[in-house]
Design a protein around this motif. Sequence first.
Motif, PDB file in Angstrom:
ATOM      1  N   UNK A   1       0.777  -1.304   0.024  1.00 24.41           N
ATOM      2  CA  UNK A   1       0.101   0.038  -0.127  1.00 24.41           C
ATOM      3  C   UNK A   1       0.979   1.324  -0.103  1.00 24.41           C
ATOM      4  N   UNK A   2       1.918   1.244   0.589  1.00 23.72           N
ATOM      5  CA  UNK A   2       2.935   2.387   0.857  1.00 23.72           C
ATOM      6  C   UNK A   2       3.584   2.703  -0.694  1.00 23.72           C
ATOM      7  N   UNK A   3       3.867   1.586  -1.201  1.00 24.98           N
ATOM      8  CA  UNK A   3       4.560   1.719  -2.501  1.00 24.98           C
ATOM      9  C   UNK A   3       3.421   2.170  -3.459  1.00 24.98           C
ATOM     10  N   UNK A   4       2.329   1.746  -3.538  1.00 28.65           N
ATOM     11  CA  UNK A   4       1.315   2.014  -4.368  1.00 28.65           C
ATOM     12  C   UNK A   4       1.150   3.480  -4.193  1.00 28.65           C
ATOM     13  N   UNK A   5       1.014   4.073  -2.930  1.00 24.44           N
ATOM     14  CA  UNK A   5       0.879   5.292  -2.680  1.00 24.44           C
ATOM     15  C   UNK A   5       2.015   6.381  -3.118  1.00 24.44           C
TER      16      UNK A   5
END
Length: 64
Positions: free
Chosen positions: A11-15
Amino acid sequence: MIRIAAFAGLLALAACNKAPDPAASASARDIDAGMRKAVDDTDAARSEATTPARPLAAPEPTSK
Protein backbone atom coordinates in the motif's frame (compact mmCIF):
# COMPACT_ATOMS: atom_id res chain seq x y z
CA MET A 1 1.88 -10.81 10.87
CA ILE A 2 4.15 -11.06 7.85
CA ARG A 3 1.14 -10.81 5.55
CA ILE A 4 -0.02 -7.61 7.24
CA ALA A 5 3.46 -6.06 6.95
CA ALA A 6 3.72 -7.07 3.27
CA PHE A 7 0.26 -5.67 2.56
CA ALA A 8 1.13 -2.40 4.32
CA GLY A 9 4.36 -2.22 2.33
CA LEU A 10 2.48 -2.71 -0.94
CA LEU A 11 0.00 0.00 0.00
CA ALA A 12 2.83 2.41 0.83
CA LEU A 13 4.55 1.62 -2.46
CA ALA A 14 1.33 2.15 -4.41
CA ALA A 15 0.77 5.49 -2.69
CA CYS A 16 4.29 6.67 -3.57
CA ASN A 17 3.84 5.85 -7.26
CA LYS A 18 0.72 7.98 -7.59
CA ALA A 19 1.76 11.22 -9.26
CA PRO A 20 -0.82 13.99 -9.49
CA ASP A 21 -2.27 14.27 -12.97
CA PRO A 22 -1.99 17.89 -14.20
CA ALA A 23 -5.13 17.52 -16.30
CA ALA A 24 -7.09 16.28 -13.30
CA SER A 25 -5.99 19.21 -11.17
CA ALA A 26 -6.81 21.86 -13.80
CA SER A 27 -9.81 23.94 -12.91
CA ALA A 28 -12.75 24.53 -15.22
CA ARG A 29 -11.57 28.13 -15.65
CA ASP A 30 -8.15 26.93 -16.87
CA ILE A 31 -9.76 24.52 -19.30
CA ASP A 32 -12.13 27.20 -20.63
CA ALA A 33 -9.24 29.65 -21.09
CA GLY A 34 -7.27 27.03 -23.00
CA MET A 35 -10.22 26.29 -25.25
CA ARG A 36 -10.80 30.00 -25.95
CA LYS A 37 -7.14 30.44 -26.86
CA ALA A 38 -7.26 27.44 -29.19
CA VAL A 39 -10.35 28.82 -30.93
CA ASP A 40 -8.78 32.28 -31.24
CA ASP A 41 -5.57 30.80 -32.67
CA THR A 42 -7.56 28.72 -35.16
CA ASP A 43 -9.64 31.71 -36.24
CA ALA A 44 -6.51 33.84 -36.68
CA ALA A 45 -4.80 31.17 -38.76
CA ARG A 46 -7.90 30.70 -40.90
CA SER A 47 -8.26 34.42 -41.60
CA GLU A 48 -4.55 34.72 -42.37
CA ALA A 49 -4.74 31.82 -44.80
CA THR A 50 -7.75 33.26 -46.66
CA THR A 51 -6.50 36.86 -46.87
CA PRO A 52 -5.02 37.62 -50.29
CA ALA A 53 -1.35 38.45 -50.26
CA ARG A 54 -0.45 42.13 -50.54
CA PRO A 55 2.24 43.21 -52.98
CA LEU A 56 5.62 43.88 -51.43
CA ALA A 57 6.07 47.19 -53.28
CA ALA A 58 3.67 49.64 -54.85
CA PRO A 59 3.48 49.33 -58.62
CA GLU A 60 5.43 51.96 -60.51
CA PRO A 61 3.35 54.55 -62.34
CA THR A 62 3.27 53.91 -66.09
CA SER A 63 2.27 57.42 -67.22
CA LYS A 64 4.77 60.28 -67.14
